[in-house]
Design a protein around this motif. Structure first.
Motif, PDB file in Angstrom:
ATOM      1  N   GLY A  24       0.935  -1.193  -0.156  1.00  0.00           N
ATOM      2  CA  GLY A  24      -0.036  -0.068  -0.024  1.00  0.00           C
ATOM      3  C   GLY A  24       0.903   1.265  -0.099  1.00  0.00           C
ATOM      4  O   GLY A  24       0.566   2.301  -0.448  1.00  0.00           O
ATOM      5  N   VAL A  31       3.019   1.632  -3.833  1.00  0.00           N
ATOM      6  CA  VAL A  31       2.069   2.110  -4.707  1.00  0.00           C
ATOM      7  C   VAL A  31       1.974   3.557  -4.911  1.00  0.00           C
ATOM      8  O   VAL A  31       1.832   4.392  -6.000  1.00  0.00           O
ATOM      9  CB  VAL A  31       0.783   1.696  -4.846  1.00  0.00           C
ATOM     10  CG1 VAL A  31       0.866  -0.078  -5.105  1.00  0.00           C
ATOM     11  CG2 VAL A  31      -0.142   1.741  -3.670  1.00  0.00           C
ATOM     12  N   LEU A  32       2.435   4.354  -3.702  1.00  0.00           N
ATOM     13  CA  LEU A  32       2.195   5.877  -3.634  1.00  0.00           C
ATOM     14  C   LEU A  32       3.128   6.545  -4.731  1.00  0.00           C
ATOM     15  O   LEU A  32       2.840   7.869  -4.732  1.00  0.00           O
ATOM     16  CB  LEU A  32       2.319   6.230  -2.285  1.00  0.00           C
ATOM     17  CG  LEU A  32       1.179   5.529  -1.183  1.00  0.00           C
ATOM     18  CD1 LEU A  32       1.662   6.113   0.236  1.00  0.00           C
ATOM     19  CD2 LEU A  32      -0.116   6.026  -1.505  1.00  0.00           C
ATOM     20  N   LYS A  44       3.661   5.748  -7.668  1.00  0.00           N
ATOM     21  CA  LYS A  44       2.761   5.973  -9.009  1.00  0.00           C
ATOM     22  C   LYS A  44       2.296   7.325  -9.164  1.00  0.00           C
ATOM     23  O   LYS A  44       1.701   7.814  -8.015  1.00  0.00           O
ATOM     24  CB  LYS A  44       1.809   4.651  -9.127  1.00  0.00           C
ATOM     25  CG  LYS A  44       2.446   3.370  -9.063  1.00  0.00           C
ATOM     26  CD  LYS A  44       1.971   2.190  -9.820  1.00  0.00           C
ATOM     27  CE  LYS A  44       2.577   1.112  -9.814  1.00  0.00           C
ATOM     28  NZ  LYS A  44       3.685   1.214 -10.910  1.00  0.00           N
ATOM     29  N   GLU A  54      -0.696   8.066 -10.435  1.00  0.00           N
ATOM     30  CA  GLU A  54      -2.003   7.910  -9.875  1.00  0.00           C
ATOM     31  C   GLU A  54      -2.513   7.458  -8.498  1.00  0.00           C
ATOM     32  O   GLU A  54      -1.688   7.324  -7.913  1.00  0.00           O
ATOM     33  CB  GLU A  54      -2.902   6.852 -11.059  1.00  0.00           C
ATOM     34  CG  GLU A  54      -2.444   5.699 -10.691  1.00  0.00           C
ATOM     35  CD  GLU A  54      -1.219   5.200 -11.568  1.00  0.00           C
ATOM     36  OE1 GLU A  54      -1.060   3.846 -12.004  1.00  0.00           O
ATOM     37  OE2 GLU A  54      -0.273   5.714 -11.893  1.00  0.00           O
ATOM     38  N   ASN A  55      -3.938   8.104  -8.064  1.00  0.00           N
ATOM     39  CA  ASN A  55      -4.241   7.741  -6.686  1.00  0.00           C
ATOM     40  C   ASN A  55      -4.863   6.425  -6.623  1.00  0.00           C
ATOM     41  O   ASN A  55      -6.148   6.399  -6.908  1.00  0.00           O
ATOM     42  CB  ASN A  55      -5.027   9.112  -6.223  1.00  0.00           C
ATOM     43  CG  ASN A  55      -5.200   8.903  -4.753  1.00  0.00           C
ATOM     44  OD1 ASN A  55      -4.727   8.121  -4.135  1.00  0.00           O
ATOM     45  ND2 ASN A  55      -6.377   9.732  -4.371  1.00  0.00           N
ATOM     46  N   ILE A  56      -4.364   5.444  -6.359  1.00  0.00           N
ATOM     47  CA  ILE A  56      -4.974   4.171  -5.906  1.00  0.00           C
ATOM     48  C   ILE A  56      -4.795   3.619  -4.460  1.00  0.00           C
ATOM     49  O   ILE A  56      -3.852   3.996  -3.774  1.00  0.00           O
ATOM     50  CB  ILE A  56      -4.182   2.695  -7.021  1.00  0.00           C
ATOM     51  CG1 ILE A  56      -2.763   3.068  -6.815  1.00  0.00           C
ATOM     52  CG2 ILE A  56      -4.850   3.167  -8.316  1.00  0.00           C
ATOM     53  CD1 ILE A  56      -1.994   1.901  -7.734  1.00  0.00           C
ATOM     54  N   ALA A  64       0.041  11.054   1.561  1.00  0.00           N
ATOM     55  CA  ALA A  64       1.060  11.486   0.849  1.00  0.00           C
ATOM     56  C   ALA A  64       0.588  12.817  -0.404  1.00  0.00           C
ATOM     57  O   ALA A  64      -0.368  12.768  -0.618  1.00  0.00           O
ATOM     58  CB  ALA A  64       1.730  10.259   0.092  1.00  0.00           C
ATOM     59  N   GLY A  70      -0.986  14.791  -2.943  1.00  0.00           N
ATOM     60  CA  GLY A  70      -1.841  14.167  -4.235  1.00  0.00           C
ATOM     61  C   GLY A  70      -2.632  12.957  -4.046  1.00  0.00           C
ATOM     62  O   GLY A  70      -3.352  12.164  -4.967  1.00  0.00           O
ATOM     63  N   LYS A  71      -2.519  12.439  -2.895  1.00  0.00           N
ATOM     64  CA  LYS A  71      -3.053  11.040  -2.460  1.00  0.00           C
ATOM     65  C   LYS A  71      -4.432  11.312  -1.624  1.00  0.00           C
ATOM     66  O   LYS A  71      -4.754  12.234  -1.030  1.00  0.00           O
ATOM     67  CB  LYS A  71      -2.165  10.062  -2.160  1.00  0.00           C
ATOM     68  CG  LYS A  71      -1.040   9.884  -2.847  1.00  0.00           C
ATOM     69  CD  LYS A  71      -1.099   9.034  -4.082  1.00  0.00           C
ATOM     70  CE  LYS A  71       0.374   9.230  -4.914  1.00  0.00           C
ATOM     71  NZ  LYS A  71       0.011   8.509  -6.140  1.00  0.00           N
ATOM     72  N   ASN A  72      -4.973   9.930  -1.388  1.00  0.00           N
ATOM     73  CA  ASN A  72      -6.163   9.769  -0.439  1.00  0.00           C
ATOM     74  C   ASN A  72      -5.794  10.628   0.848  1.00  0.00           C
ATOM     75  O   ASN A  72      -4.855  10.505   1.492  1.00  0.00           O
ATOM     76  CB  ASN A  72      -6.615   8.500  -0.197  1.00  0.00           C
ATOM     77  CG  ASN A  72      -7.088   7.788  -1.458  1.00  0.00           C
ATOM     78  OD1 ASN A  72      -7.820   8.432  -2.274  1.00  0.00           O
ATOM     79  ND2 ASN A  72      -6.536   6.639  -1.820  1.00  0.00           N
ATOM     80  N   PRO A 114     -12.329   7.817  -6.178  1.00  0.00           N
ATOM     81  CA  PRO A 114     -11.290   8.238  -5.411  1.00  0.00           C
ATOM     82  C   PRO A 114     -11.516   9.463  -4.749  1.00  0.00           C
ATOM     83  O   PRO A 114     -12.614  10.065  -4.703  1.00  0.00           O
ATOM     84  CB  PRO A 114      -9.843   8.269  -6.409  1.00  0.00           C
ATOM     85  CG  PRO A 114     -10.548   8.807  -7.786  1.00  0.00           C
ATOM     86  CD  PRO A 114     -11.903   7.983  -7.671  1.00  0.00           C
ATOM     87  N   ALA A 150      -4.813  -4.138   6.097  1.00  0.00           N
ATOM     88  CA  ALA A 150      -3.250  -3.957   6.052  1.00  0.00           C
ATOM     89  C   ALA A 150      -2.759  -2.956   5.078  1.00  0.00           C
ATOM     90  O   ALA A 150      -1.912  -2.140   5.462  1.00  0.00           O
ATOM     91  CB  ALA A 150      -2.681  -5.277   6.017  1.00  0.00           C
ATOM     92  N   TYR A 151      -3.039  -3.188   3.480  1.00  0.00           N
ATOM     93  CA  TYR A 151      -2.868  -2.296   2.426  1.00  0.00           C
ATOM     94  C   TYR A 151      -2.974  -0.688   2.739  1.00  0.00           C
ATOM     95  O   TYR A 151      -2.009  -0.019   2.850  1.00  0.00           O
ATOM     96  CB  TYR A 151      -3.630  -2.768   1.387  1.00  0.00           C
ATOM     97  CG  TYR A 151      -3.268  -2.074  -0.053  1.00  0.00           C
ATOM     98  CD1 TYR A 151      -2.224  -2.649  -0.934  1.00  0.00           C
ATOM     99  CD2 TYR A 151      -3.972  -0.934  -0.312  1.00  0.00           C
ATOM    100  CE1 TYR A 151      -2.024  -1.800  -1.960  1.00  0.00           C
ATOM    101  CE2 TYR A 151      -3.733  -0.311  -1.452  1.00  0.00           C
ATOM    102  CZ  TYR A 151      -2.744  -0.840  -2.548  1.00  0.00           C
ATOM    103  OH  TYR A 151      -2.470  -0.193  -3.794  1.00  0.00           O
ATOM    104  N   HIS A 152      -4.235  -0.798   3.142  1.00  0.00           N
ATOM    105  CA  HIS A 152      -4.476   0.792   3.282  1.00  0.00           C
ATOM    106  C   HIS A 152      -3.926   1.221   4.890  1.00  0.00           C
ATOM    107  O   HIS A 152      -3.490   2.562   5.075  1.00  0.00           O
ATOM    108  CB  HIS A 152      -5.972   1.193   3.321  1.00  0.00           C
ATOM    109  CG  HIS A 152      -6.525   1.050   1.986  1.00  0.00           C
ATOM    110  ND1 HIS A 152      -6.026   1.940   1.015  1.00  0.00           N
ATOM    111  CD2 HIS A 152      -7.500   0.233   1.591  1.00  0.00           C
ATOM    112  CE1 HIS A 152      -6.706   1.451  -0.199  1.00  0.00           C
ATOM    113  NE2 HIS A 152      -7.665   0.764   0.104  1.00  0.00           N
ATOM    114  N   GLY A 170      -1.103   0.510   5.964  1.00  0.00           N
ATOM    115  CA  GLY A 170       0.392   1.029   5.583  1.00  0.00           C
ATOM    116  C   GLY A 170       0.408   2.305   5.280  1.00  0.00           C
ATOM    117  O   GLY A 170       1.603   2.976   5.334  1.00  0.00           O
ATOM    118  N   GLN A 171      -0.608   2.926   4.620  1.00  0.00           N
ATOM    119  CA  GLN A 171      -0.599   4.079   4.152  1.00  0.00           C
ATOM    120  C   GLN A 171      -1.016   5.410   5.252  1.00  0.00           C
ATOM    121  O   GLN A 171      -0.386   6.195   5.420  1.00  0.00           O
ATOM    122  CB  GLN A 171      -1.740   4.207   2.898  1.00  0.00           C
ATOM    123  CG  GLN A 171      -1.403   3.509   1.606  1.00  0.00           C
ATOM    124  CD  GLN A 171      -2.501   3.234   0.698  1.00  0.00           C
ATOM    125  OE1 GLN A 171      -3.738   3.511   0.894  1.00  0.00           O
ATOM    126  NE2 GLN A 171      -2.067   2.949  -0.484  1.00  0.00           N
TER     127      GLN A 171
END
Lengths: 163, 163
Positions: A153, A156-157, A159, A161-163, B39, B41-43, B81, B149-151, B153-154
Motif C-alpha cells: 500500500g 504504490v504511492l 505511482k 495515479e491515486n490508488i 502523501a 496528491g493521494k487519499n 477516489p 493492512a494495505y491501507h 500501511g498508508q
C-alpha cells in the motif's frame, strides 16, 4: 477435497496473491525510481524491497523449514529504518535475492505436508502452543501476507495515479 | 480442537488483528488530522476511513449474512477516489458508522457455524464454486484482512516517525 488440504490451499493462496502483486508493483518501477521515497521523509522503495526479501528469507527459519541465507542484510533492512546515507546493495543484486528467496519458499511450501502446517512455529514454545494451537505455521504465513500488503500500500504511492 | 473450528479461528484472528490495528491507528489521529493526505496528491485519512467502513458494511452482503446499511455512501467512498471538493460526512458520524459496522460483523461472525464458513460467498456462482471450493467465505475474510493492512500501511504515513 480433504479439509486440511483445503484450508492450506486457502492460506497459501492469500500469501501467493500478495507476493504476485508485490512483484508486479516492484517490477513496474525503473531502477532510479527504487531510490524514491514513498512519502516525504519515509522509506525508499529500495528499502522496502530489501526489507521484504530479507524478512521472507528469515521466514524459512521461523517456520523451521530451512536456514536463512541473508542474515548479513538484517541490520540494513530489518533492524534499522531506511537511511539515505547507508550504502545499499545494487537493485540488480536485490532482485536476484528476492527471486531466490521466493523461489526457495515456493519449493519449501510445496513440500510441507498439510498436517505439518498446523505444527507450532519456531518463535513460540511448546507450552504456549499447547495453550493456543491456532498460532501455528499457517497463521505465521497469513500474518506475513498482511505484512506484504501493508508495505505494498505504501510502495504504490510512488505511482502518479491515486490508488 | 475440531479442525474446522481451528481453521476458522486462525482466519478470524487474522481479520480481528487488522481491525484492532486499524482502530488503534485511526483513533490516534485528531479530527483535523483526518483531513491530511497520506502523501502529496493521494487519499486523505478520512477517505480511507470511510472506504474501509463502507466496504466492510458491504462485506455482510458478500458473505450472504445480512444486507448493508450504508450503500448510499458507496459513490463517495468506493466508486470514486478521494476528491478534496466532495462533501464528507463529519468524522464523528463516520466513527459511529465504523463502530456499528464492526460491531455488527463481530456478532454476525460469532453466529456463523464453522462448517458454514466453507460455503461459497455471494460474489461467485455455484458452478465456479464447484470448480474451486477454496474460494469460500473464509477466503473472502482473509482477502479483506489484506486489504485493511494495505491501507493501514498508508494511514500510518501521516505520523511523524518512519514506520
Amino acid at each position: 477435497m480433504d479439509q486440511q488440504k483445503l484450508f492450506v490451499q486457502i492460506a497459501l493462496h492469500s500469501w501467493n496473491t500478495q507476493i504476485a502483486r508485490a512483484e508486479k508493483v516492484f517490477n513496474s518501477y525503473s531502477e532510479s525510481e527504487f531510490y524514491k521515497q514513498i512519502a516525504p521523509g519515509k522509506n525508499r522503495i529500495i528499502y522496502l524491497y530489501g526489507h521484504l526479501a530479507v524478512y521472507h528469507d528469515l521466514l524459512k527459519e521461523t517456520l523451521g523449514l530451512d536456514t536463512g541465507k541473508y542474515s548479513v542484510l538484517s541490520p540494513l533492512f530489518l533492524q534499522n529504518p531506511d537511511n539515505q546515507e547507508s550504502e545499499m546493495p545494487p537493485v540488480k543484486e536485490l532482485k536476484a535475492i528476492w527471486n531466490e528467496v521466493h523461489c526457495d519458499l515456493k519449493e519449501l511450501f510445496n513440500n510441507v505436508a498439510p498436517e505439518d502446517w498446523f505444527k507450532r512455529h519456531n518463535a513460540m514454545t511448546d507450552a504456549d502452543f499447547e495453550k493456543d494451537p491456532s498460532r501455528n505455521r499457517l497463521s505465521v504465513v497469513l500474518n506475513r501476507a498482511n505484512h506484504v500488503a501493508y508495505h505494498l500500500g505504501q510502495v504504490v504511492l510512488v505511482k502518479p495515479e491515486n490508488i
